[in-house]
Structure formats: structure tokens, C-alpha cells
Design a protein around this motif. Structure first.
Motif, PDB file in Angstrom:
ATOM      1  N   HIS A 168       6.897   4.295  43.544  1.00 50.08           N
ATOM      2  CA  HIS A 168       5.679   4.050  44.326  1.00 50.08           C
ATOM      3  C   HIS A 168       5.438   5.142  45.357  1.00 50.08           C
ATOM      4  O   HIS A 168       4.307   5.332  45.832  1.00 50.08           O
ATOM      5  N   LEU A 169       6.493   5.900  45.730  1.00 51.61           N
ATOM      6  CA  LEU A 169       6.288   7.004  46.667  1.00 51.61           C
ATOM      7  C   LEU A 169       5.408   8.087  46.045  1.00 51.61           C
ATOM      8  O   LEU A 169       4.516   8.640  46.701  1.00 51.61           O
ATOM      9  N   TYR A 170       5.662   8.398  44.768  1.00 49.19           N
ATOM     10  CA  TYR A 170       4.837   9.388  44.076  1.00 49.19           C
ATOM     11  C   TYR A 170       3.419   8.865  43.857  1.00 49.19           C
ATOM     12  O   TYR A 170       2.446   9.626  43.961  1.00 49.19           O
ATOM     13  N   GLU A 171       3.290   7.568  43.570  1.00 52.09           N
ATOM     14  CA  GLU A 171       1.969   6.992  43.361  1.00 52.09           C
ATOM     15  C   GLU A 171       1.144   7.041  44.645  1.00 52.09           C
ATOM     16  O   GLU A 171      -0.051   7.378  44.623  1.00 52.09           O
ATOM     17  N   SER A 172       1.784   6.704  45.768  1.00 47.04           N
ATOM     18  CA  SER A 172       1.059   6.758  47.040  1.00 47.04           C
ATOM     19  C   SER A 172       0.661   8.184  47.393  1.00 47.04           C
ATOM     20  O   SER A 172      -0.459   8.438  47.876  1.00 47.04           O
TER      21      SER A 172
END
Length: 313
Positions: free
Chosen positions: A204-208
Motif C-alpha cells: 500500500h506504500l507504493y499504491e499511495s
């Protein structure tokens, strides 16, 4: 019979029942020691005893043909004054800088590409293949490929009118060539270790970051590298120790090579002192000095990289 009396009869108290004891927590320490005995035995036999015996030999004059004669710290005093020892240590440091620098850079690029673009099992298997080949075989293969007269690489350079290069013969080219050979052999394995660390980073860090408009390079610099720090520290320490212990490729390349002292790393220096000149006590002192250097470098590196603190939690 009333309900209260029936419950008392059905559930007797452990403390009041004669001949019954309260259940005690199980003590597994004896079983744990039984499982540890084989590992501890191997550690004592193959590491503890040789270390103590090596320290004793480092305080003696020993040549395998006569009994060791105690000389105290003379071997260490001679080691400090020996220019060949310091030259071998400098050559090793030069190799370590070349090898770790190129290996970690390529491994990071390969791991990032696998993590962000493809997770092919076939690709991972291909990256691991060079690491599975024995070091002596790797050295022989590259000696044949880079031979000044018969090597494929020099034939290609001739075809391009670039002349020939004595990769393992020239003092200027020998050590960079050995570093290149070992980089080829170990980069895939190092990349897989870093790739395994990248898989632990929450997606989710990359998605954000992508929603905020960050590109791949920005995400690699701001997310991947900081979160990968504990794994990167471990890989750097292991690579540092392994690079200081280089011997196989140098031993193969030094046969018939004109590079001479330009590729005499510290392990080859210890080998020569022990098994060519039979200075066993002196070689033991050099080995213990190398172990001390590696211990200090490992502690410094672990502290600088703050390897005990994980950003993955």
C-alpha cells in the motif's frame, strides 16, 4: 440433591483432593539442550578448538617438521613490520571496494526490476545459476574466455580493431578482472536476497505514492531504500566478509600470471606463508589479525547502518 451440591460433586477441587497435585508448567530445557548438543559439538570441534589452537600457534615458531617453539608476540611484531602483509591487505581492500560497489549496484537494480516489473520464477533460477558453479570452475571458465591469445573476448576485440588486453596478466587489469568475475558469480544471489527483503515492504506504500504522482525512481529512493535498510545492512556485512575471504579465483588466476603481487590478497598471503614457506605460526598470526580486522569492520558497519532497527515493522 440440590444444584450447588451436584456442582461440587462434579467438580472437585484440586487442592482438596488427596493424592492429586496441581499441574506444573512443563520444563523443556532438558529437551532443548538435547537438540543443541549436536550443534554445540560441531561448533566446539570445528570452530572453538581450531581457534584456540590457532591462537597458540600464533605465539610459536612452527614449521610442521619440529615441535612448536614459544616466541610470544614476535610473530605479531614481525607482522606489523612486514610490508608484504600490508600490501596484501591494501590489495584486498581494493578488491573489496571494486567487488562490493559493482555487485551491490547491479544487485539493487536487478532486485528492483524483479520486484516492480516481473516475478518470474524462471528469471530467479537463471540469476542463481552462476552462484551454484564452484569458484574454481568460474575462474577457469573466465581465464579461457579472457585469454590473450585464445580467448573469445580478445578475438572479439581484435575483430573490432581494439587490440588485445591481458586481463589476468597485466597488473593494472588483473584485480579489476577478478572483481568483475566474482561480481558476475555473486550478483544474482545478492539480488535474490534483496528481492526477498523488498517483498516484505507493504504494497500500500507504493499504491499511495503512485496516487500522489510519484514515479518509480522517486518510490525507489523514498520507499524501497529506507525500508530495505536492515536487509541491505545484512547483505553488506555478509558481502564484506566474503570479499575479504577471496582465495579461489586468485589462486587459479595466479598460476602462470604475470600480475604477481598485484593480485596477492590477504588470504593468498596466509596460504603462501603456511603451505609454501611453512611458517605456520606466522600464518596463524596473520589469520587472527584478519579476523580482528573483520570483526571491527562488521561492528562499525552494523552501527553505521543501524542494522538492529527495522523499518519493516
Amino acid at each position: 440433591m440440590r444444584a450447588e451440591e451436584r456442582s461440587q460433586v462434579a467438580e472437585p477441587s484440586d487442592t482438596g483432593a488427596p493424592g492429586r497435585e496441581r499441574a506444573r508448567p512443563r520444563d523443556d530445557r532438558r529437551a532443548a539442550w538435547l537438540f543443541l548438543i549436536p550443534a554445540l559439538t560441531g561448533f566446539v570441534v570445528f570452530f572453538g578448538y581450531p581457534t584456540v589452537r590457532g591462537f597458540w600457534y600464533s605465539l610459536t615458531d612452527y614449521n610442521l617438521l619440529s615441535a612448536p617453539a614459544f616466541v610470544g608476540g614476535d610473530n605479531y611484531a614481525q607482522l606489523v613490520r612486514d610490508p608484504q602483509f600490508w600490501h596484501s591487505l591494501a590489495v584486498t581492500v581494493y578488491y573489496v571496494v571494486l567487488n562490493i560497489g559493482s555487485q551491490m549496484l547491479l544487485a539493487l537494480v536487478l532486485a528492483a526490476l524483479m520486484h516492480r516489473l516481473t516475478r518470474s520464477v524462471m528469471l530467479r533460477a537463471m540469476l542463481l545459476l552462476p552462484w551454484l558453479v564452484p569458484n574454481v570452475t568460474v575462474g577457469l571458465i573466465w581465464i579461457w574466455l579472457l585469454d590473450a591469445d585464445l580467448g573469445f573476448v580478445n578475438h572479439l576485440l581484435k575483430a573490432l580493431d581494439l587490440g588485445t588486453v591481458g586481463f589476468f596478466v597485466s597488473p593494472d587489469w588483473a584485480m579489476p578482472t577478478i572483481a568483475m568475475v566474482n561480481t558476475w558469480a555473486y550478483t544474482g544471489y545478492t539480488a535474490l536476497l534483496l528481492y526477498a527483503g523488498m517483498l516484505q515492504i507493504p504494497g500500500h506504500l507504493y499504491e499511495s505514492a503512485a496516487l500522489d504522482g510519484a514515479g518509480e525512481l522517486r518510490m525507489f529512493r523514498s520507499i524501497t531504500l529506507p525500508m530495505l535498510r536492515p536487509v541491505l545492512a545484512l547483505v553488506l556485512v555478509v558481502s564484506l566478509i566474503g570479499s575479504f575471504q577471496i582465495f579461489d579465483t586468485v589462486a587459479v588466476a595466479s598460476k602462470g600470471s604475470g600480475a604477481g603481487s598485484a593480485i596477492r590478497v590477504i588470504y593468498y598471503f596466509i596460504y603462501q606463508q603456511a603451505f609454501q614457506y611453512f611458517h605456520m605460526g606466522y600464518a596463524s598470526a596473520a589469520a587472527l589479525a584478519l579476523a580482528l580486522v573483520l570483526g571491527v569492520l562488521t561492528v562499525v558497519q552494523m552501527r553505521l547502518l543501524r542494522a538492529s532497527r527495522s523499518d519493516l515493522a
